[in-house]
Design a protein around this motif. Structure first.
Motif, PDB file in Angstrom:
ATOM      1  N   ALA A  34      99.423 -16.561  11.946  1.00 37.05           N
ATOM      2  CA  ALA A  34      98.009 -16.868  12.212  1.00 37.05           C
ATOM      3  C   ALA A  34      97.077 -15.818  11.627  1.00 37.05           C
ATOM      4  CB  ALA A  34      97.780 -16.984  13.718  1.00 37.05           C
ATOM      5  N   ARG A  35      97.613 -14.644  11.342  1.00 39.77           N
ATOM      6  CA  ARG A  35      96.790 -13.543  10.852  1.00 39.77           C
ATOM      7  C   ARG A  35      96.355 -13.735   9.408  1.00 39.77           C
ATOM      8  NH1 ARG A  35      97.750  -9.725   7.846  1.00 39.77           N
ATOM      9  NH2 ARG A  35      99.998 -10.067   7.820  1.00 39.77           N
ATOM     10  N   SER A  36      97.148 -14.457   8.613  1.00 35.24           N
ATOM     11  CA  SER A  36      96.851 -14.612   7.190  1.00 35.24           C
ATOM     12  C   SER A  36      97.117 -16.042   6.746  1.00 35.24           C
ATOM     13  CB  SER A  36      97.720 -13.657   6.363  1.00 35.24           C
ATOM     14  OG  SER A  36      97.653 -13.969   4.984  1.00 35.24           O
ATOM     15  N   VAL A  37      96.298 -16.535   5.831  1.00 33.28           N
ATOM     16  CA  VAL A  37      96.484 -17.884   5.289  1.00 33.28           C
ATOM     17  C   VAL A  37      97.098 -17.824   3.896  1.00 33.28           C
ATOM     18  CG1 VAL A  37      94.593 -18.858   6.632  1.00 33.28           C
ATOM     19  CG2 VAL A  37      94.133 -17.925   4.341  1.00 33.28           C
ATOM     20  N   ALA A  38      97.666 -16.701   3.517  1.00 30.42           N
ATOM     21  CA  ALA A  38      98.208 -16.517   2.171  1.00 30.42           C
ATOM     22  C   ALA A  38      99.236 -17.580   1.823  1.00 30.42           C
ATOM     23  CB  ALA A  38      98.837 -15.132   2.050  1.00 30.42           C
ATOM     24  N   THR A  39      99.162 -18.086   0.594  1.00 27.48           N
ATOM     25  CA  THR A  39     100.170 -19.021   0.083  1.00 27.48           C
ATOM     26  C   THR A  39     100.645 -18.638  -1.315  1.00 27.48           C
ATOM     27  OG1 THR A  39      98.444 -20.482  -0.765  1.00 27.48           O
ATOM     28  CG2 THR A  39      99.323 -20.985   1.431  1.00 27.48           C
ATOM     29  N   ALA A  40      99.862 -17.854  -2.058  1.00 21.78           N
ATOM     30  CA  ALA A  40     100.285 -17.407  -3.381  1.00 21.78           C
ATOM     31  C   ALA A  40     101.462 -16.440  -3.224  1.00 21.78           C
ATOM     32  CB  ALA A  40      99.127 -16.721  -4.101  1.00 21.78           C
ATOM     33  N   PRO A  41     102.503 -16.567  -4.059  1.00 13.64           N
ATOM     34  CA  PRO A  41     103.751 -15.812  -3.829  1.00 13.64           C
ATOM     35  C   PRO A  41     103.574 -14.310  -3.656  1.00 13.64           C
ATOM     36  CG  PRO A  41     104.064 -17.447  -5.544  1.00 13.64           C
ATOM     37  CD  PRO A  41     102.603 -17.470  -5.217  1.00 13.64           C
ATOM     38  N   LEU A  42     102.840 -13.671  -4.548  1.00 10.72           N
ATOM     39  CA  LEU A  42     102.701 -12.223  -4.455  1.00 10.72           C
ATOM     40  C   LEU A  42     101.918 -11.818  -3.211  1.00 10.72           C
ATOM     41  CD1 LEU A  42     103.708  -9.840  -6.081  1.00 10.72           C
ATOM     42  CD2 LEU A  42     101.553  -9.862  -7.362  1.00 10.72           C
ATOM     43  N   GLU A  43     100.918 -12.605  -2.838  1.00 11.65           N
ATOM     44  CA  GLU A  43     100.148 -12.312  -1.628  1.00 11.65           C
ATOM     45  C   GLU A  43     100.998 -12.550  -0.379  1.00 11.65           C
ATOM     46  OE1 GLU A  43      96.956 -11.262   0.879  1.00 11.65           O
ATOM     47  OE2 GLU A  43      97.469 -10.808  -1.210  1.00 11.65           O
ATOM     48  N   VAL A  44     101.825 -13.596  -0.390  1.00  9.64           N
ATOM     49  CA  VAL A  44     102.730 -13.841   0.737  1.00  9.64           C
ATOM     50  C   VAL A  44     103.688 -12.664   0.906  1.00  9.64           C
ATOM     51  CG1 VAL A  44     104.610 -15.305   1.573  1.00  9.64           C
ATOM     52  CG2 VAL A  44     102.549 -16.351   0.624  1.00  9.64           C
ATOM     53  N   LEU A  45     104.177 -12.126  -0.208  1.00 10.69           N
ATOM     54  CA  LEU A  45     105.054 -10.955  -0.141  1.00 10.69           C
ATOM     55  C   LEU A  45     104.336  -9.776   0.487  1.00 10.69           C
ATOM     56  CD1 LEU A  45     107.610  -9.345  -0.823  1.00 10.69           C
ATOM     57  CD2 LEU A  45     106.682  -9.027  -3.141  1.00 10.69           C
ATOM     58  N   THR A  46     103.106  -9.510   0.085  1.00  9.45           N
ATOM     59  CA  THR A  46     102.393  -8.370   0.649  1.00  9.45           C
ATOM     60  C   THR A  46     102.114  -8.560   2.135  1.00  9.45           C
ATOM     61  OG1 THR A  46     100.175  -9.215   0.120  1.00  9.45           O
ATOM     62  CG2 THR A  46     101.272  -7.911  -1.558  1.00  9.45           C
ATOM     63  N   GLN A  47     101.828  -9.759   2.556  1.00 10.08           N
ATOM     64  CA  GLN A  47     101.500 -10.014   3.959  1.00 10.08           C
ATOM     65  C   GLN A  47     102.720  -9.963   4.867  1.00 10.08           C
ATOM     66  OE1 GLN A  47      98.497 -10.282   5.312  1.00 10.08           O
ATOM     67  NE2 GLN A  47      97.441 -10.140   3.345  1.00 10.08           N
ATOM     68  N   PHE A  48     103.867 -10.502   4.403  1.00  6.18           N
ATOM     69  CA  PHE A  48     104.984 -10.747   5.316  1.00  6.18           C
ATOM     70  C   PHE A  48     106.330 -10.181   4.852  1.00  6.18           C
ATOM     71  CE2 PHE A  48     102.241 -14.687   5.605  1.00  6.18           C
ATOM     72  CZ  PHE A  48     101.602 -14.322   6.781  1.00  6.18           C
ATOM     73  N   PRO A  90      98.931  -6.401   7.000  1.00  3.31           N
ATOM     74  CA  PRO A  90      99.840  -6.695   5.891  1.00  3.31           C
ATOM     75  C   PRO A  90     101.058  -5.782   5.905  1.00  3.31           C
ATOM     76  CG  PRO A  90      97.574  -6.688   5.130  1.00  3.31           C
ATOM     77  CD  PRO A  90      97.545  -6.167   6.533  1.00  3.31           C
ATOM     78  N   ALA A  91     102.200  -6.347   5.564  1.00  3.52           N
ATOM     79  CA  ALA A  91     103.437  -5.568   5.572  1.00  3.52           C
ATOM     80  C   ALA A  91     103.414  -4.461   4.530  1.00  3.52           C
ATOM     81  CB  ALA A  91     104.627  -6.496   5.320  1.00  3.52           C
ATOM     82  N   MET A  92     102.748  -4.698   3.409  1.00  5.67           N
ATOM     83  CA  MET A  92     102.705  -3.714   2.329  1.00  5.67           C
ATOM     84  C   MET A  92     101.458  -3.961   1.493  1.00  5.67           C
ATOM     85  SD  MET A  92     105.684  -5.361  -0.153  1.00  5.67           S
ATOM     86  CE  MET A  92     106.827  -5.702   1.203  1.00  5.67           C
ATOM     87  N   ALA A 138     108.622   3.063   0.721  1.00  4.07           N
ATOM     88  CA  ALA A 138     107.990   3.649   1.905  1.00  4.07           C
ATOM     89  C   ALA A 138     109.013   3.564   3.031  1.00  4.07           C
ATOM     90  CB  ALA A 138     106.711   2.897   2.276  1.00  4.07           C
ATOM     91  N   PRO A 139     108.834   4.360   4.085  1.00  5.57           N
ATOM     92  CA  PRO A 139     109.788   4.320   5.207  1.00  5.57           C
ATOM     93  C   PRO A 139     109.563   3.102   6.104  1.00  5.57           C
ATOM     94  CG  PRO A 139     108.098   5.933   5.647  1.00  5.57           C
ATOM     95  CD  PRO A 139     107.849   5.451   4.250  1.00  5.57           C
ATOM     96  N   GLY A 140     109.874   1.941   5.582  1.00  8.98           N
ATOM     97  CA  GLY A 140     109.683   0.692   6.311  1.00  8.98           C
ATOM     98  C   GLY A 140     108.318   0.092   6.042  1.00  8.98           C
ATOM     99  N   THR A 141     108.212  -1.214   6.258  1.00 14.18           N
ATOM    100  CA  THR A 141     106.935  -1.898   6.104  1.00 14.18           C
ATOM    101  C   THR A 141     106.076  -1.695   7.350  1.00 14.18           C
ATOM    102  OG1 THR A 141     107.866  -3.935   7.012  1.00 14.18           O
ATOM    103  CG2 THR A 141     107.922  -3.681   4.617  1.00 14.18           C
ATOM    104  N   GLU A 142     104.830  -2.144   7.257  1.00  9.29           N
ATOM    105  CA  GLU A 142     103.958  -2.151   8.429  1.00  9.29           C
ATOM    106  C   GLU A 142     104.287  -3.378   9.284  1.00  9.29           C
ATOM    107  OE1 GLU A 142     102.176   0.443   8.955  1.00  9.29           O
ATOM    108  OE2 GLU A 142     102.652   1.263   6.985  1.00  9.29           O
ATOM    109  N   ASP A 143     103.728  -3.432  10.484  1.00 10.80           N
ATOM    110  CA  ASP A 143     103.973  -4.544  11.402  1.00 10.80           C
ATOM    111  C   ASP A 143     103.152  -5.752  10.951  1.00 10.80           C
ATOM    112  OD1 ASP A 143     104.214  -6.363  13.467  1.00 10.80           O
ATOM    113  OD2 ASP A 143     103.835  -4.912  15.064  1.00 10.80           O
ATOM    114  N   ALA A 144     103.816  -6.731  10.380  1.00 11.10           N
ATOM    115  CA  ALA A 144     103.125  -7.888   9.805  1.00 11.10           C
ATOM    116  C   ALA A 144     102.447  -8.763  10.852  1.00 11.10           C
ATOM    117  CB  ALA A 144     104.105  -8.732   8.995  1.00 11.10           C
ATOM    118  N   SER A 145     102.704  -8.526  12.113  1.00 10.50           N
ATOM    119  CA  SER A 145     102.019  -9.310  13.138  1.00 10.50           C
ATOM    120  C   SER A 145     100.580  -8.827  13.362  1.00 10.50           C
ATOM    121  CB  SER A 145     102.789  -9.278  14.462  1.00 10.50           C
ATOM    122  OG  SER A 145     102.758  -7.993  15.054  1.00 10.50           O
ATOM    123  N   VAL A 146     100.275  -7.624  12.852  1.00 11.12           N
ATOM    124  CA  VAL A 146      98.928  -7.090  13.051  1.00 11.12           C
ATOM    125  C   VAL A 146      98.234  -6.666  11.758  1.00 11.12           C
ATOM    126  CG1 VAL A 146      99.386  -6.334  15.419  1.00 11.12           C
ATOM    127  CG2 VAL A 146      99.841  -4.778  13.510  1.00 11.12           C
TER     128      VAL A 146
END
Length: 347
Positions: free
Chosen positions: A222-236, A141-143, A131-139
């Protein structure tokens, strides 16, 4: 590689040759252990490649490029347009990575993982844009999860293609404005480590810029509590970071050593190791970056870098500077005389 489950099935490093490799090293024309960590490196290379005489004659640097939505919130000192300019510089052979690669005899392949511009038609560019860049992970999920999986598998394909073309040493590099912010968030959750210990200057910041970067990353965390690797990747995460992780996993599956670069590359390696723990034994950590957090991340991975040059450029430059060390470690096993022969000649 069409299946993520297959990609994550990295074999345990086969250590059956360890005794023979140690004997070969101790039998060379030198006191045992006299070459210190070069001998350790030669042993590791032999184990990874499953050979008594390993080779690193065909090093290939894979430079993955991608943009980050976080830049819209002010985490970077430069606009995302610089990513495009640096991709063009790499393709023209004029970046620092190109200069270093020519000296050490490495091929450079540049991959569009997710640059926020249309790069079609550029000669020499590997097209793999998710994709043309990720989304803004501050608001948000990045992907998406689907995009994360696509990026991991695309990185694996790029590595597989390089290995099929003869690469026996893979070096990982990246280009992407804002990717130190993404890497800091990945480190924060995957190390894990306090966010403040993970955030550094990246490509450079004023004190005001650093304050802004820290605030935006705190908002993202603060937006996400993800800790599982694949979920952390999608969020950030970033597409180039995901593809580096995928490339590392594919190289490990093929028994090809991987030179990991600095802070961003090590974040990708951390992701890969959290997804497939056996991948750790196939990694060679090139250097200790001057970027804040890198040494802590190396400690988490129980890694001793080969070099310490206070670098923090990225592009794979640190990995390239470690290529000659890998090659001389191979030469120790392939070219140095046997001690028994020297003693026999001495009478």
């Amino acid at each position: 590689m069409s299946d993520l489950t297959d990609l994550l099935t990295v074999p345990v490093l086969d250590r059956s040759l360890q005794g023979a490799l140690k004997a070969a090293l101790n039998g060379k024309a030198k006191p045992p252990g006299a070459l210190g960590r070069v001998e350790e490196l030669a042993l590791r290379l032999g184990l990874i490649q499953g050979r008594l005489i390993p080779s690193a004659a065909r090093p290939v640097l894979l430079v993955f490029a991608g943009d980050h939505g976080l830049t819209r919130s002010g985490v970077a000192a430069f606009p995302s347009g610089v990513t495009v300019a640096m991709v063009d510089t790499l393709l023209a052979g004029r970046a620092s990575a190109n200069a270093f690669a020519r000296v050490v005899g490495a091929e450079v392949r540049v991959i569009d993982a997710g640059v926020a511009a249309d790069l079609s038609g550029r000669t020499g560019l590997v097209q793999a844009k998710v994709a043309p860049g990720t989304e803004d992970a501050s608001v948000e999920p990045a992907m998406t999860l689907a995009q994360a999986e696509i990026a991991l598998l695309a990185g694996a394909r790029v590595a597989d293609e390089a290995i099929a073309d003869g690469a026996n040493l893979i070096a990982l590099g990246e280009m992407g404005i804002g990717n130190s912010a993404s890497a800091a968030l990945l480190m924060h959750r995957l190390a894990p480590a306090p966010l403040g210990d993970c955030v550094g200057e990246g490509a450079g910041h004023s004190p005001e810029g650093m304050a802004r970067k820290r605030a935006v990353l705190a908002q993202a965390a603060a937006r996400s509590v993800a800790t599982a690797p694949l979920e952390v990747l999608t969020q950030f995460g970033g597409y180039e970071i995901a593809m580096m992780a995928g490339a590392l996993l594919a190289a490990a599956r093929a028994g090809v050593p991987v030179l990991v670069d600095g802070f961003i590359g090590t974040a990708a390696a951390l992701l890969a190791v959290r997804l497939a723990p056996n991948a750790r034994d196939y990694c060679l950590f090139a250097h200790a970056s001057a970027e804040a957090g890198h040494r802590l991340m190396l400690e988490v991975l129980e890694a001793r870098p080969l070099l310490q040059l206070d670098m923090r450029l990225g592009e794979g430059t640190g990995a390239l500077l470690a290529v000659p060390l890998v090659q001389v470690a191979c030469a120790l096993l392939s070219e140095v005389a046997e001690l028994a022969d020297v003693l026999e000649a001495a009478g």
